[in-house]
Design a protein around this motif. Structure first.
Motif, PDB file in Angstrom:
ATOM      1  N   ARG A 103       0.835  -1.001  -0.007  1.00  0.00           N
ATOM      2  CA  ARG A 103       0.097   0.028  -0.197  1.00  0.00           C
ATOM      3  C   ARG A 103       0.939   1.159  -0.082  1.00  0.00           C
ATOM      4  O   ARG A 103       1.906   1.364   0.745  1.00  0.00           O
ATOM      5  CB  ARG A 103      -0.946  -0.072   1.217  1.00  0.00           C
ATOM      6  CG  ARG A 103      -2.003  -1.288   1.273  1.00  0.00           C
ATOM      7  CD  ARG A 103      -3.024  -0.641   2.387  1.00  0.00           C
ATOM      8  NE  ARG A 103      -4.015  -1.657   2.343  1.00  0.00           N
ATOM      9  CZ  ARG A 103      -4.916  -1.299   2.827  1.00  0.00           C
ATOM     10  NH1 ARG A 103      -5.523  -0.250   3.435  1.00  0.00           N
ATOM     11  NH2 ARG A 103      -6.054  -2.600   2.809  1.00  0.00           N
ATOM     12  N   ASN A 104       0.402   2.118  -0.732  1.00  0.00           N
ATOM     13  CA  ASN A 104       1.119   3.414  -0.821  1.00  0.00           C
ATOM     14  C   ASN A 104       0.734   4.418   0.325  1.00  0.00           C
ATOM     15  O   ASN A 104      -0.178   4.494   0.634  1.00  0.00           O
ATOM     16  CB  ASN A 104       1.041   4.310  -2.023  1.00  0.00           C
ATOM     17  CG  ASN A 104       1.698   3.445  -3.316  1.00  0.00           C
ATOM     18  OD1 ASN A 104       2.880   2.873  -3.176  1.00  0.00           O
ATOM     19  ND2 ASN A 104       0.927   3.387  -4.306  1.00  0.00           N
ATOM     20  N   TRP A 105       1.893   4.844   0.789  1.00  0.00           N
ATOM     21  CA  TRP A 105       1.648   5.921   1.936  1.00  0.00           C
ATOM     22  C   TRP A 105       1.584   7.548   1.149  1.00  0.00           C
ATOM     23  O   TRP A 105       2.146   7.794   0.249  1.00  0.00           O
ATOM     24  CB  TRP A 105       2.672   6.158   2.842  1.00  0.00           C
ATOM     25  CG  TRP A 105       2.643   7.289   3.783  1.00  0.00           C
ATOM     26  CD1 TRP A 105       3.165   8.361   3.633  1.00  0.00           C
ATOM     27  CD2 TRP A 105       2.256   7.102   5.052  1.00  0.00           C
ATOM     28  NE1 TRP A 105       3.012   9.244   4.828  1.00  0.00           N
ATOM     29  CE2 TRP A 105       2.381   8.151   5.940  1.00  0.00           C
ATOM     30  CE3 TRP A 105       1.702   6.083   6.103  1.00  0.00           C
ATOM     31  CZ2 TRP A 105       2.258   8.572   7.128  1.00  0.00           C
ATOM     32  CZ3 TRP A 105       1.413   6.306   7.300  1.00  0.00           C
ATOM     33  CH2 TRP A 105       1.712   7.642   7.872  1.00  0.00           C
ATOM     34  N   VAL A 106       0.474   8.271   1.339  1.00  0.00           N
ATOM     35  CA  VAL A 106       0.156   9.479   0.796  1.00  0.00           C
ATOM     36  C   VAL A 106       0.054  10.670   1.788  1.00  0.00           C
ATOM     37  O   VAL A 106      -1.038  10.256   2.621  1.00  0.00           O
ATOM     38  CB  VAL A 106      -1.152   9.407  -0.219  1.00  0.00           C
ATOM     39  CG1 VAL A 106      -1.083  10.863  -0.780  1.00  0.00           C
ATOM     40  CG2 VAL A 106      -0.519   8.331  -1.377  1.00  0.00           C
TER      41      VAL A 106
ATOM     42  N   THR B 134      -3.188  11.986   5.801  1.00  0.00           N
ATOM     43  CA  THR B 134      -2.677  10.817   5.325  1.00  0.00           C
ATOM     44  C   THR B 134      -3.674   9.734   4.982  1.00  0.00           C
ATOM     45  O   THR B 134      -4.616   9.713   5.629  1.00  0.00           O
ATOM     46  CB  THR B 134      -1.363   9.749   6.296  1.00  0.00           C
ATOM     47  OG1 THR B 134      -1.224   8.628   5.483  1.00  0.00           O
ATOM     48  CG2 THR B 134      -2.166   9.536   7.500  1.00  0.00           C
TER      49      THR B 134
END
Length: 192
Positions: free
Chosen positions: A35-38, A86
Motif C-alpha cells: 500500500r502506498n503512503w500518501v 494521510t
C-alpha cells in the motif's frame, strides 16, 4: 521479550508492539504490504495584476533626448491550503502525519485555510540619450521596480508565511552603433 528468529507475520503482533511498546500506530503488519503512503497539501491561488503607465520621449535638441516614465502596479493574491492527512487515517487508528503534521501547524483534517494580500507600488524610469550620428548613440538610464510578495505553498503556519514585496533600482549605460550594417554595442547595468 524472549523470542528468537523473525517476528511472527501477524498484524496483531505488530499492533501490540506499536501501541503498547512504542505508543504509536506507525508500525505496520504484513497486511499493509504494497500500500502506498500518501500525504499532501493542496493549494489553490488566484492572482490578479494590473497596472497603468505613462511614458514620454522629449527631444531637447537634435542630438539629446530625455525619456521618462511612471507605472502604478497592484497585485492581489489569494491563496489556500488544504491538508487532508494521510490516506491511512481512516484505516489505521492512531496514525500520525509524518511530513505535514499538526505539530508543525499544518491544518491537517481542519478544512481549508485561506489568506489574501495586496501589494502595490509606483515605479519610474529616467533616460538620457545622446545621438552621435544617425548610426551611433549612447544613453544613461535609471529605473525603479518592485516584485510583489507571495505565499509559501507548503507552509501555512500562523501567521501565514508570505514574502513581502521587494523594491529595486537599476542604473545602466550603453553605447550602441551600427557599423557595416550590423548593430553592435556595449551595455553595463547595476541592480540594487
Amino acid at each position: 521479550m524472549g523470542l528468537t528468529g523473525p517476528l511472527p507475520q501477524v498484524d496483531d503482533y505488530y499492533d501490540a508492539i506499536a501501541y503498547n511498546v512504542l505508543g504509536t500506530g506507525m508500525l505496520f503488519g504484513p497486511s499493509f504490504a504494497g500500500r502506498n503512503w500518501v500525504e499532501r497539501v493542496e493549494n489553490e491561488g488566484d492572482f490578479t495584476n494590473w497596472g497603468v503607465y505613462f511614458d514620454m520621449d522629449y527631444a531637447l535638441t537634435d542630438s539629446i533626448n530625455i525619456l521618462a516614465g511612471l507605472r502604478y502596479s497592484t497585485d492581489e493574491k489569494s491563496f489556500s491550503w488544504l491538508t487532508p492527512g494521510t490516506n491511512y487515517r481512516d484505516i489505521r487508528p492512531g496514525m500520525e502525519e509524518v511530513i505535514f503534521s499538526t505539530a508543525d501547524d499544518y491544518n491537517v483534517g481542519q478544512g481549508v485555510r485561506e489568506a489574501r494580500e495586496e501589494w502595490s507600488a509606483t515605479t519610474g524610469r529616467l533616460v538620457g540619450q545622446y545621438h552621435f550620428s544617425e548610426t551611433a548613440m549612447a544613453f544613461l538610464s535609471y529605473s525603479t521596480g518592485y516584485k510583489s510578495g507571495g505565499f509559501d505553498s507548503s507552509t501555512c503556519s500562523p501567521p501565514i508565511r508570505r514574502s513581502s514585496r521587494r523594491k529595486w533600482t537599476i542604473s545602466s549605460w550603453a553605447l550602441r552603433a551600427i557599423l557595416w550594417k550590423t548593430c553592435c554595442g556595449y551595455r553595463s547595468a547595476t541592480s540594487t
